[in-house]
Design a protein around this motif. Structure first.
Motif, PDB file in Angstrom:
ATOM      1  N   GLY A  98       0.808  -1.210   0.000  1.00 57.31           N
ATOM      2  CA  GLY A  98       0.000   0.000   0.000  1.00 57.31           C
ATOM      3  C   GLY A  98       0.837   1.252   0.000  1.00 57.31           C
ATOM      4  N   ALA A  99       1.830   1.303   0.857  1.00 64.54           N
ATOM      5  CA  ALA A  99       2.661   2.503   0.956  1.00 64.54           C
ATOM      6  C   ALA A  99       3.511   2.702  -0.282  1.00 64.54           C
ATOM      7  N   ARG A 100       3.862   1.633  -0.951  1.00 63.17           N
ATOM      8  CA  ARG A 100       4.744   1.741  -2.112  1.00 63.17           C
ATOM      9  C   ARG A 100       3.980   1.956  -3.414  1.00 63.17           C
ATOM     10  N   GLY A 101       2.670   1.816  -3.406  1.00 60.66           N
ATOM     11  CA  GLY A 101       1.871   2.093  -4.595  1.00 60.66           C
ATOM     12  C   GLY A 101       1.649   0.905  -5.504  1.00 60.66           C
ATOM     13  N   LEU A 102       1.980  -0.316  -5.061  1.00 62.12           N
ATOM     14  CA  LEU A 102       1.832  -1.507  -5.894  1.00 62.12           C
ATOM     15  C   LEU A 102       0.640  -2.362  -5.477  1.00 62.12           C
ATOM     16  N   PHE A 103      -0.327  -1.743  -4.825  1.00 65.72           N
ATOM     17  CA  PHE A 103      -1.480  -2.492  -4.323  1.00 65.72           C
ATOM     18  C   PHE A 103      -2.539  -2.592  -5.428  1.00 65.72           C
ATOM     19  N   GLY A 120      16.896   3.811 -13.966  1.00 64.16           N
ATOM     20  CA  GLY A 120      17.665   2.963 -13.064  1.00 64.16           C
ATOM     21  C   GLY A 120      16.843   2.212 -12.055  1.00 64.16           C
ATOM     22  N   GLY A 121      15.529   2.481 -11.965  1.00 62.39           N
ATOM     23  CA  GLY A 121      14.658   1.779 -11.030  1.00 62.39           C
ATOM     24  C   GLY A 121      13.824   0.719 -11.727  1.00 62.39           C
ATOM     25  N   ALA A 122      13.317  -0.229 -10.954  1.00 64.33           N
ATOM     26  CA  ALA A 122      12.487  -1.294 -11.509  1.00 64.33           C
ATOM     27  C   ALA A 122      11.067  -0.787 -11.748  1.00 64.33           C
ATOM     28  N   ASP A 123      10.530  -1.103 -12.918  1.00 59.30           N
ATOM     29  CA  ASP A 123       9.139  -0.845 -13.240  1.00 59.30           C
ATOM     30  C   ASP A 123       8.419  -2.185 -13.333  1.00 59.30           C
ATOM     31  N   PHE A 136       5.439   2.686 -12.771  1.00 61.56           N
ATOM     32  CA  PHE A 136       6.797   3.213 -12.798  1.00 61.56           C
ATOM     33  C   PHE A 136       7.339   3.243 -11.374  1.00 61.56           C
ATOM     34  N   GLY A 137       8.548   2.708 -11.205  1.00 61.06           N
ATOM     35  CA  GLY A 137       9.207   2.750  -9.912  1.00 61.06           C
ATOM     36  C   GLY A 137      10.257   3.829  -9.878  1.00 61.06           C
ATOM     37  N   GLY A 138      10.469   4.391  -8.709  1.00 64.76           N
ATOM     38  CA  GLY A 138      11.499   5.411  -8.541  1.00 64.76           C
ATOM     39  C   GLY A 138      11.510   5.891  -7.109  1.00 64.76           C
ATOM     40  N   GLY A 139      12.676   5.913  -6.495  1.00 66.77           N
ATOM     41  CA  GLY A 139      12.780   6.347  -5.111  1.00 66.77           C
ATOM     42  C   GLY A 139      12.101   5.424  -4.128  1.00 66.77           C
ATOM     43  N   GLY A 140      11.887   4.177  -4.538  1.00 66.50           N
ATOM     44  CA  GLY A 140      11.283   3.205  -3.635  1.00 66.50           C
ATOM     45  C   GLY A 140       9.771   3.184  -3.656  1.00 66.50           C
ATOM     46  N   SER A 141       9.130   4.025  -4.477  1.00 74.11           N
ATOM     47  CA  SER A 141       7.670   4.007  -4.583  1.00 74.11           C
ATOM     48  C   SER A 141       7.278   3.848  -6.047  1.00 74.11           C
TER      49      SER A 141
END
Length: 538
Positions: A98-103, A120-123, A136-141
């Motif tokens: 939930g906090a990371r936005g992948l829910f 450089g981040g995982a999507d 899109f991932g970036g900065g851990g979220s």
């Protein structure tokens, strides 16, 4: 100069379940099974990747919940979503989707992971029975992007790779079926059961080209892949013809498999029949689910393995150098697979002897006897299997306590070295059951090497890594999305036989360019970063 590996020890494959110990609590919810909706039995995938950028592996698990047609009156907050478990400094995992936005709250199927916008981040791309989703991932979220281009359908496996050679990752998405929620089916004994896929229309696959900024355009029609419509379940991206252009292999359920060979103009034509990988040795299509590439016979080329329905054998096509041969019975993989329905599967070297071994999970899709109550899943549960390879291509079935003994409706199987001890650990998923984590505690014959081939600051799916051990070469293909609905750690893992000397390391990049690297130390993780000049094709 080479680097030698120490003396051998007696080996024994051992996988120890650590699910509760590591704090992962996840049970797949297939939704209402009373009418046996086909999407509910196909299961969900999982991924192992570094979601928060701290250098270790995290776990992403795909959830089902009520089917879209059963969600009337249900608040979105009441729908179970996908779960992200972040690895903590002490090696345990904490639920943080939930906090990371992948829910994501779609009715989940599979997942693919890659850096599509070059930051450089995982999507993360999630395939659903319904609307697929790109994060899109970036900065851990993570931020959900506009996914309208991907359409709303029943998708299965997906794979990222740079098929058009323009230095960014494109996306192939397998389409499964056009489901009919009102269709009722029965088993051979006349009991209510899940429908056969051949009783429903087939969905189309999709090829999506990255515009260079992480947004995509649907190029399926112009690329030629809409010329065939078959029920896709497994997808591989690899240069099967050695011409420096990536191709796509698609494992289809009960229909001939496809090998989309890429031409000079970027369009595709099906070469599966010509290369011997459309049908089995009897000239019949099979219910292909999971699909792998691996050099099982030590001849430095890559062979093709697929899992199938019970009463069909799983199939191993040996690479003959210009084509493939179904050699399954001679390699010991035919008879052990006949009673079971295979799904998720991975090659790995359990014993660290340089030879590829094989794990797979099974679970039926149709009732074969049994009188389970309506909606019950017990009659669909089957044991997982493990096979040790001898390096010549032959495999021997072995029992691994805790892994091969407990029946489940197995679906996804993912590998990655989450405890950073040099071997590959295992995560499996099941329909209506818990995700289970197995730490690899196999005794080792030799050492290891883990290689991450990188170009343009990202992992390079479609690359082939060769480890030179004097006059012997070990070959691994980088296919994170190999298997069924899953994405494994994007590395090439090598077991190194005791007494062997590492004399060199080579990477064949997806465009066919080959690059040599210094011989690495054994028992290490290395990044092989591309330095060879590459001119984008487009």
């Amino acid at each position: 100069m080479g680097w030698a590996v120490g003396a051998a020890a007696q080996t024994e494959p051992r996988l120890v379940e650590v699910t509760k110990t590591l704090g992962v609590a996840f049970v797949h919810d297939p939704g209402d099974l009373s009418r046996f909706p086909l999407p509910a039995i196909m299961g969900s995938g999982a991924a192992l990747f570094d979601a928060d950028g701290d250098g270790d592996l995290d776990i992403y698990l795909i959830q089902g919940g009520p089917l879209p047609e059963d969600r009337g009156g249900i608040l979105p907050a009441e729908v179970p979503g996908n779960r992200l478990f972040l690895q903590q400094p002490n090696g345990t995992f904490r639920d943080d989707a939930g906090a990371r936005g992948l829910f994501d709250r779609g009715y989940g199927a599979g997942v693919a992971v890659g850096d599509v916008n070059g930051d450089g981040g995982a999507d993360v791309f999630v395939t659903n029975y319904g609307q697929d989703a790109l994060y899109f991932g970036g900065g851990g979220s993570f931020l959900r992007m506009d996914s309208a281009v991907f359409g709303e359908r029943w998708s299965s496996s997906a794979a990222f790779c740079d098929y058009d050679g323009d230095t960014d990752l494109d996306l192939y998405v397998g389409g499964y079926l056009v489901n009919d929620p009102d269709r009722d089916c029965v088993s051979a004994s006349g009991e209510p059961d899940f429908c056969s896929p051949q009783s429903l229309p087939y969905e189309r696959d999709g090829l999506f080209r990255n515009r260079g900024d992480g947004t995509f355009e649907d190029v399926s029609a112009e690329a030629g892949i809409l010329s065939e419509r078959r029920p896709a379940l497994g997808v591989l991206c690899h240069d099967f013809t050695g011409d420096g252009r990536l191709d796509f292999y698609v494992a289809n359920d009960g229909e001939p498999n496809l090998l989309w060979e890429q031409g000079e103009d970027g369009t595709f034509s099906d070469a599966a029949l010509f290369l011997g990988v459309a049908l089995n040795a009897q000239g019949r299509p099979e219910a292909s689910m999971g699909v792998l590439l691996g050099d099982v016979d030590g001849d430095a080329d890559l062979d093709l393995f697929m899992t199938h329905l019970r009463a069909q054998t799983n199939t191993l096509y040996r690479n003959q150098g210009g084509g493939y041969l179904d050699d399954t019975p001679a390699l010991g993989l035919a008879l052990p697979s006949l009673p079971w329905t295979g799904f998720g599967t991975r090659f790995l070297d359990l014993e660290m002897d340089g030879d590829l071994d094989l794990l797979l999970v099974n679970g039926a899709v149709a009732r074969e006897g049994g009188t389970a109550a309506a909606g019950g899943l017990d009659v669909y549960a089957e044991p997982a299997q493990a096979f040790l390879g001898d390096g010549s291509g032959r495999f021997e079935a072995v029992a691994i306590e805790g892994f091969t003994g407990a029946p489940a409706v197995g679906r996804g199987l993912v590998t990655g070295d989450w405890d950073r001890d040099g071997d590959l650990d295992v995560l499996v998923t099941a329909v209506g059951g818990p995700a289970r984590l197995f730490e690899n505690r196999s005794s080792r014959e030799g050492g290891f090497l883990i290689v991450e081939p990188r170009e343009f600051s990202r992992a390079s799916p479609g690359a082939v890594v060769t480890l030179e051990l004097g006059d012997r070469s070990l070959v691994r293909a980088l296919n994170p999305e190999a298997g069924y609905l899953t994405s494994s750690e994007p590395v090439a893992h090598f077991g190194i036989p005791a007494g062997a000397e590492i004399t060199g390391l080579r990477v064949r990049w997806p465009d066919g360019t080959e690059e040599r690297f210094e011989a690495p130390f054994p028992d290490s993780r290395v990044v092989a970063s591309r330095t060879a000049t590459r001119t984008p094709r487009r």
